[in-house]
Structure formats: structure tokens, C-alpha cells
Write an enzyme that holds these catalytic residues in place. Sequence first.
Site, mmCIF file in Angstrom:
data_model
loop_
_atom_site.group_PDB
_atom_site.id
_atom_site.type_symbol
_atom_site.label_atom_id
_atom_site.label_comp_id
_atom_site.label_asym_id
_atom_site.label_seq_id
_atom_site.Cartn_x
_atom_site.Cartn_y
_atom_site.Cartn_z
ATOM 1 C CD GLU A 239 -8.271 -24.504 28.513
ATOM 2 O OE1 GLU A 239 -7.316 -24.651 29.300
ATOM 3 O OE2 GLU A 239 -8.376 -25.105 27.433
ATOM 4 N NE ARG B 252 -3.986 2.090 1.144
ATOM 5 C CZ ARG B 252 -4.940 2.452 0.283
ATOM 6 N NH1 ARG B 252 -5.107 1.772 -0.822
ATOM 7 N NH2 ARG B 252 -5.726 3.470 0.536
#
Lengths: 213, 401
Positions: free
Chosen positions: B384, B289
Site C-alpha cells: 500500500e 526470566r
Amino acid sequence: MRVMVAVKRVVDYAVKIRLTPDKTNVELKNVKMSMNPFCENALEEAVRLKEKKIASEIVAVSIGPKQAQETLRSALAMGADRAILITTDMRTDNEIQPLTIAKILQKTAQEVKPDLILMGKQSIDGDNCLTGPMLGGLLGWPQGTFASKIEVDWANKTIEVERETDSGTQVLSMKLPSVVTADLRLNEPRYATLPNIMKAKKKNPSMSKMLAV
Amino acid sequence: MLKSLILNRSPPKTFPIKRYFSLLNEDEIMLQQMVSRFSNDFIKPKVREMDDKCRLDSVLLNELFENGLMGIEIPIEYGGSGMNFVSSCLAIEEIAKIDPSVAVMVDVQNTLLNNLLGFWGNEKQKSKYFPQLACNKVASFCLSENSAGSDAFSLTTSAKLSEDKSFYTINGEKMWISNAEQAEIFFVFANVDKSLGYKGITCFIVEKELESGIVIGPKEEKLGIRASSTCPVSFVDCKVPVENVLGEIGQGYKYAIDILNEGRIGIGAQMVGLSTGCLEHVMPYLFERVQFGKKIGDFQAVEHQYAQMATEIEAARSLIYHAARLKESGKPFIKEAAMGKLFSSQVANKTASLCVELLGGVGYTKAFLAEKYYRDCKIGAIYEGTSNIQLNTIAKMVKSQ
């Protein structure tokens, strides 16, 4: 039938090649190296022959630095039975010449006594495309290069090779022993599964130093 | 070590290799390369489709089994790959670089379930289930319930011993169970005696095909890791033979805590993989870009941003593998594991968010995967053990020191 597969450790195909600081050569330090893709096709074909119970033993051979042991370990993990490494300090991408490699492989073949030698059609670093044909010439064996299909008839000791040439496909029927070089469309190489990687750990490649040829 | 340095004033002669997480042994390097290749060749083409359809490709699942990735630490004699814990983490990390959803399935199977069986299963259970877990059956870890998340031990699923003492009857509803859609083996935590409180919690191995009392609810529609199935699982008069009690009665709570301490490291590895994958996804674009006549990756502000990200990812990775090596050497690792999970989920969050921004407008669309990594990373701080719980754990350990 015993198959000898010659594999080469080269710069990984996905790596962006850079030059050394003095711009005289390709930078190999800390660069990811893998087995030459066409050699993988060759090895995969050998493993398939073993699965079809045509081949009984696969011997993987490589010429290169000590680190080429990793390449041979992958070969063992993919299905080779034993591996031989001929060590050299010369660069295998552009210092050591195809004729030399062919002579080393000739000597190795005289000791290993294979019925079929499989190798990649060319390496992606040298792109010489010479080692296979030269080996065939030195050994005096028939050769089928750029193979896209192989069929072995062990009972009659012949091999049929379908090769891709610039003018189309050619089918050769040759007597074994012969040299065959693999092209991309020969097969889809398998991944070395984890259990096989662990089993390969137990088989160590036997190493011998390269003497003047 | 330091004491001897001061007293003897001579440098130590050797450092044990295992102390350095960054030095991988040959097998670990081979595994890392193989999983990296596998992920790029096999998983990458299917990422978008699996995310859109909320479905894990069944061919891919077979391939994961075939390549030994679902039984990494299971000993070779049971059909597994016989490798170590760091290898599991490496595999999870490499897969997460491409697709964190697939990584979580591999993580749960390897770090939670296979090891749960490995540590506390008896020989009979191991010979029966290890080959299945390694070769063809997915398992699920059933602990959480509607009212029992962080406060897991307030679970209400009950297990009643039969009159003839030959089987237990399990009744209860589990929530947020990963892999539930594909699972055939369920490791269920239920309480055999509520009067004992958490000391009645026991772990049971329940096989789907043998039991009619298992009802898998509809899949949750999630923000991220959509290819991984998360469903409520109900147990309705589900009969489990006493041989299927894992370990000892009433010790289930301990097994759950211990195994989650390790599983945390696996999640950390997943988050590190996610961050790395996201950054690698974005970097090429920064150099394609061009704005104001310059590649946007060459503007110093942007350079500082990706330098910062890369540093934090490296720090998170260091923490995770340090915890993994500590665990392998049998040393205490709970604090490092909690720190690793906490930090890597934070880094993943920051990295994914920044990557979407760096891509500009196109980063906000589905044309690039940055938006997927952004959605996927959120779960890191939640499952978790939430980040708040991790902070509690770390504070407790720091205080005691």
C-alpha cells in the site's frame, strides 16, 4: 414467556487484581470491568430460549453505578429486549450485601412479572453464591441452582433443570415461575455482533435510583 | 483558535470532542472490547497453525463475517454494521495484536474495497454487492502488476469495449493480489484506452462465479503474513457488463489514489496492533526470566528499551488515529496518513526486532510468537505504498506548505 436476567458488572476476569494504596480494598479505578461470566451464561440461555420461540421478552436488570449502563448495553447487544438499571453509590463487590440485592431484585420482579429469573450462580468478585437462593426464598418460588442444562415446557408451565452438585448431577422438575442460577457448562455465550451493538444503541436502559430497601 | 486566544485572552470554552482521537465514543469502546475478546478467544489458538500451513482457517473466516467484522462501515440497511472509519481501524488494530495476517484481510475488505464501492458505486451496485461483501463474499483489490508496483499507472491490463457496447473484455495479469484465494468479487483496474495514458484507467467489478476468464495463480510463499493469500490473478478474455463499471470511465486512477490514501491508515493501525501485540507477548517473559539474581525486566537497560518502544508505539498510534479522525471530519488527511503508515511500519520493525532479542535464545525459535511478528512486520514498509513513496508524498506536502 417473559425472562428476567440479572447481570452484574464486575472486574474483568482476566485483570490482575491490585489493592488500593491504603491496602484496605480492591482497586477499581481505571480497571477494566465486564459482565460477570456466569451472568453471561444466564443471558445466553435466555437468548437461546427466545430463539427457540419459548421466551418472548428478555429483561436485563443490573444493580450498580451509572457505568453499569455499559454492561446493560452489552446485554441488549447480545439479545435482551429491554434493560433496567438500579443505581447505587455503594460498592457492589463488597459493600452491598446479597440479601439487599435479593430484596431489590424481588421488588423489580414484582414490577416486571417474569415467568423465569435467570442469573449467574455467583459473581467473581463477591463469590457469595447467595443472591439467587435468597431471591428464590423471598419470592417463594422454586429454585434450580448451578444449572448445567435447562428445558422449559411452556405448555405445562414447568421447567426441568439439571444441576451440578458436589455429589453428582441432579435433575429437578419445577413449576414456573422459578429462579435458576447458571453455571459455566450451561452454554457458550455468544459475542455481541457489530450489527447488534449498533441496534442496541437505540434501546436505552431505563434507570431508577435505589431507595432504602 | 490560537489567534482568538491571543486577541481575546480568554480560554476557549469547549473543545470539540472529535479532535481528540483518544476519546472513543461508546460504540467504539464496545467494538474494541468485542474484537479484543473475539481475537483472544477465536483467533489466538489458530495463529501458529495458520502461519505454518499458509492458510486462513475457513471457520474463522465465517466467524469474521458473522460478527460483522467484514462490513464495519457498510450501512445497516445493506446488512453491514454501520460504524465509522475509526471503528474499522480499532478492529484492525485489535486483530493485529493477535494475528496481523487476519488483520490484513479485514483491513483490505473494509478500508479498500467496501469504501471503494461506497464512495463511487451507484445504487444498483451497492444494493447488489454490499450485502455480499458484508455477509459472505471476500473481495480483492487488483491494481498492481509485474511491471506496475509503485508506478501503478503504467499498468497494461486492458479493457476493450464490445461492438454492441454492452460489455468490456479484460485481458491482463495482476500480481500480489491479497485475499485472491478466497475472493469472489474482484475490483479490477484496467485501461480502456492506452492512448489516454493513466486517464484511461477504469475500475471494474468482476464476479468470479459469472466469469470463466479469471485464473487465480498459485499462492506466493511469503516471509510473513503467510495466512493471508497473495496470488497472481490473470484475466483472459474476461467479459464484464458495462453496468459493472465503478464510477466513471477514465477516473479509475483517481479512485485508486484516493482509496489507497485511506487504506494506508488501516495498514498503520495494523502495524500499531502488531507492535502492541508483540510487546504484550514479550513483557510477561521479562518478569519471569531471572538472571544474575534479578528479573531481566528490572535491569535499567531493559527498562529503557521497553520504555522507548512503548513511547514510539503510542506516538504511532496517536498519528494513525489523528489521521483517522481527520478523515472522518472531512479534513485533509493525506500527509498525516502517509506519515502514520511510514512511522508505524518503522516502529513495528524496531519493536519486533527488539522483542526477538529481549526474549533471548528462545525468541529465535518458534516456541514464541516474536519470530512471527518479526517476519510479519516487514510487509508494513512495502505494501500500500512503499516507505520511499510515503517519504516522497510527505516531502511534497511539506514543501508546498
